[in-house]
Design an enzyme around this catalytic site. Structure first.
Site, PDB file in Angstrom:
ATOM      1  N   TYR A  79      -2.532  -7.750 -14.463  1.00  0.00           N
ATOM      2  CA  TYR A  79      -1.369  -6.911 -14.179  1.00  0.00           C
ATOM      3  C   TYR A  79      -1.853  -5.539 -13.709  1.00  0.00           C
ATOM      4  O   TYR A  79      -2.731  -4.934 -14.332  1.00  0.00           O
ATOM      5  CB  TYR A  79      -0.505  -6.739 -15.427  1.00  0.00           C
ATOM      6  CG  TYR A  79       0.208  -8.005 -15.836  1.00  0.00           C
ATOM      7  CD1 TYR A  79       1.469  -8.312 -15.346  1.00  0.00           C
ATOM      8  CD2 TYR A  79      -0.402  -8.919 -16.702  1.00  0.00           C
ATOM      9  CE1 TYR A  79       2.118  -9.486 -15.718  1.00  0.00           C
ATOM     10  CE2 TYR A  79       0.230 -10.094 -17.075  1.00  0.00           C
ATOM     11  CZ  TYR A  79       1.491 -10.372 -16.574  1.00  0.00           C
ATOM     12  OH  TYR A  79       2.126 -11.537 -16.932  1.00  0.00           O
ATOM     13  N   SER A  80      -1.266  -5.061 -12.613  1.00  0.00           N
ATOM     14  CA  SER A  80      -1.587  -3.718 -12.140  1.00  0.00           C
ATOM     15  C   SER A  80      -1.159  -2.699 -13.188  1.00  0.00           C
ATOM     16  O   SER A  80      -0.093  -2.819 -13.793  1.00  0.00           O
ATOM     17  CB  SER A  80      -0.854  -3.419 -10.829  1.00  0.00           C
ATOM     18  OG  SER A  80      -1.312  -4.258  -9.797  1.00  0.00           O
ATOM     19  N   CYS A 254       1.398  -3.122  -2.052  1.00  0.00           N
ATOM     20  CA  CYS A 254       1.352  -3.901  -3.286  1.00  0.00           C
ATOM     21  C   CYS A 254       2.679  -4.637  -3.491  1.00  0.00           C
ATOM     22  O   CYS A 254       3.747  -4.028  -3.435  1.00  0.00           O
ATOM     23  CB  CYS A 254       1.073  -2.984  -4.481  1.00  0.00           C
ATOM     24  SG  CYS A 254       0.706  -3.888  -5.997  1.00  0.00           S
ATOM     25  N   GLU A 294      -2.877  -5.365  -1.929  1.00  0.00           N
ATOM     26  CA  GLU A 294      -2.954  -6.115  -3.182  1.00  0.00           C
ATOM     27  C   GLU A 294      -1.654  -6.902  -3.294  1.00  0.00           C
ATOM     28  O   GLU A 294      -0.667  -6.437  -3.863  1.00  0.00           O
ATOM     29  CB  GLU A 294      -3.128  -5.163  -4.365  1.00  0.00           C
ATOM     30  CG  GLU A 294      -3.694  -5.827  -5.603  1.00  0.00           C
ATOM     31  CD  GLU A 294      -4.199  -4.838  -6.631  1.00  0.00           C
ATOM     32  OE1 GLU A 294      -3.363  -4.392  -7.451  1.00  0.00           O
ATOM     33  OE2 GLU A 294      -5.391  -4.497  -6.608  1.00  0.00           O
ATOM     34  N   TYR A 296       0.556 -10.864  -3.484  1.00  0.00           N
ATOM     35  CA  TYR A 296       0.515 -12.156  -4.183  1.00  0.00           C
ATOM     36  C   TYR A 296       1.650 -13.038  -3.719  1.00  0.00           C
ATOM     37  O   TYR A 296       2.581 -12.564  -3.093  1.00  0.00           O
ATOM     38  CB  TYR A 296       0.599 -11.952  -5.693  1.00  0.00           C
ATOM     39  CG  TYR A 296       1.565 -10.867  -6.119  1.00  0.00           C
ATOM     40  CD1 TYR A 296       2.928 -11.119  -6.238  1.00  0.00           C
ATOM     41  CD2 TYR A 296       1.109  -9.562  -6.370  1.00  0.00           C
ATOM     42  CE1 TYR A 296       3.814 -10.130  -6.603  1.00  0.00           C
ATOM     43  CE2 TYR A 296       1.992  -8.554  -6.740  1.00  0.00           C
ATOM     44  CZ  TYR A 296       3.337  -8.840  -6.854  1.00  0.00           C
ATOM     45  OH  TYR A 296       4.219  -7.855  -7.222  1.00  0.00           O
TER      46      TYR A 296
END
Length: 296
Positions: A79-80, A254, A294, A296
């Protein structure tokens, strides 16, 4: 910012899956509005080992309790980090996460289910123990340049590292002289995470902090389609292109991977108008450490 000396001392993988650190939930609260689709929480965890230090842009690993389908311990989920290096406690002894509860329906049984780790984290209560690994990551850190202008592009919980970036630069780094422009995409107004913080920074720092929202289920593009973050950015295409030509402009992305194609689709013709090839120019930005993704 991140000084070169700090980069050399970055802590990575101090705790590993076979021997995690045991922290505790200090505080947890919802960060979505009434009627929001799904649940997203801000979760503050204690860091009992003072050697566990992190920088803005790094991630933390969480191991959910129990075993997987093969009877083995669960692997860490990354987790960021949503807090600055000083933590929400200001002492550097906590780390904060933004976690959306992943909900799904089983294809075979039709039964509702939740993600193993996101379900565990969003169910936490103060005092509950949490297995922590990391910290991890060196590729999403802030630049060394104190005059850096940042273009931040986030969807959903992808706002987490940018909360840390903005808070650190404006509130904790007295030498920072640059500007920050945030583009934030969410499905509904009720899912504008940390909107109170964002609006407060906007009011306090004026021209130094710009924020543009893309609310896909409530806003439309000029041609009547849903407004996604890349559509909002396209409205400022020429200005963004001009910013990217300056060596002190750094871009961070992100969130959902799908927005990358959308960004490329409006940047490519702008580059072509300037006699450049967007894919080549983007590679140059990455090589210069001025374009970070970053997703996903």
């Amino acid at each position: 910012m991140v000084a070169s000396a700090e980069k050399q001392e970055i802590v990575v993988n101090l705790y590993r899956p076979n021997a995690p650190m045991i922290g505790q939930c200090v505080e947890t609260y919802s960060i979505v509005g009434e009627g929001a689709p799904g649940l997203t929480k801000h979760i503050v965890l204690s860091l009992p080992d003072p050697r566990y230090k992190y920088l803005e842009g790094q991630s933390v690993g969480i191991i959910p309790p129990g075993e997987d389908a093969k009877g083995k311990p669960h692997k860490p989920r990354l987790y960021s980090i949503a807090s600055t290096r000083f933590g929400d406690d200001g002492q550097g002894r906590t780390v904060s996460l933004s976690v959306k509860r992943a909900e799904h329906v089983d294809k075979d049984t039709g039964e509702p289910g939740v993600g193993v780790c996101s379900g565990f984290l969003t169910d936490l209560k103060a005092g509950d123990e949490v297995m922590i690994t990391g910290p991890s990551g060196k590729t999403f850190l802030l630049p060394e340049d104190e005059t850096a202008n940042l273009i931040l592009i986030a969807t959903g919980t992808g706002i987490a590292p940018f909360r840390a970036f903005i808070k650190h630069l404006f509130e904790e780094d007295p030498n920072y002289q640059g500007n920050i422009w945030l583009f934030f995409g969410v499905p509904t107004s009720s899912t504008l995470l940390y909107q109170g913080d964002l609006e407060a920074w906007k009011a306090q720092y004026g021209d130094r902090f710009r924020v543009d929202y893309a609310i896909s289920r409530e806003q439309q593009t000029a041609d009547g389609k849903k407004m996604y973050v890349q559509n909002r950015m396209a409205e400022y295409g020429s200005e963004l292109w001009e910013m990217l030509q300056k060596p002190n402009t750094y871009t961070y992305i992100c969130g959902l991977k799908g927005m990358e194609d959308g960004i490329n689709s409006f940047m490519a013709p702008l580059a072509e108008q300037a006699g450049q090839d967007w894919s080549k120019f983007q590679k140059e930005l990455k090589r210069a450490d001025r374009w970070h993704e970053e997703t996903y």
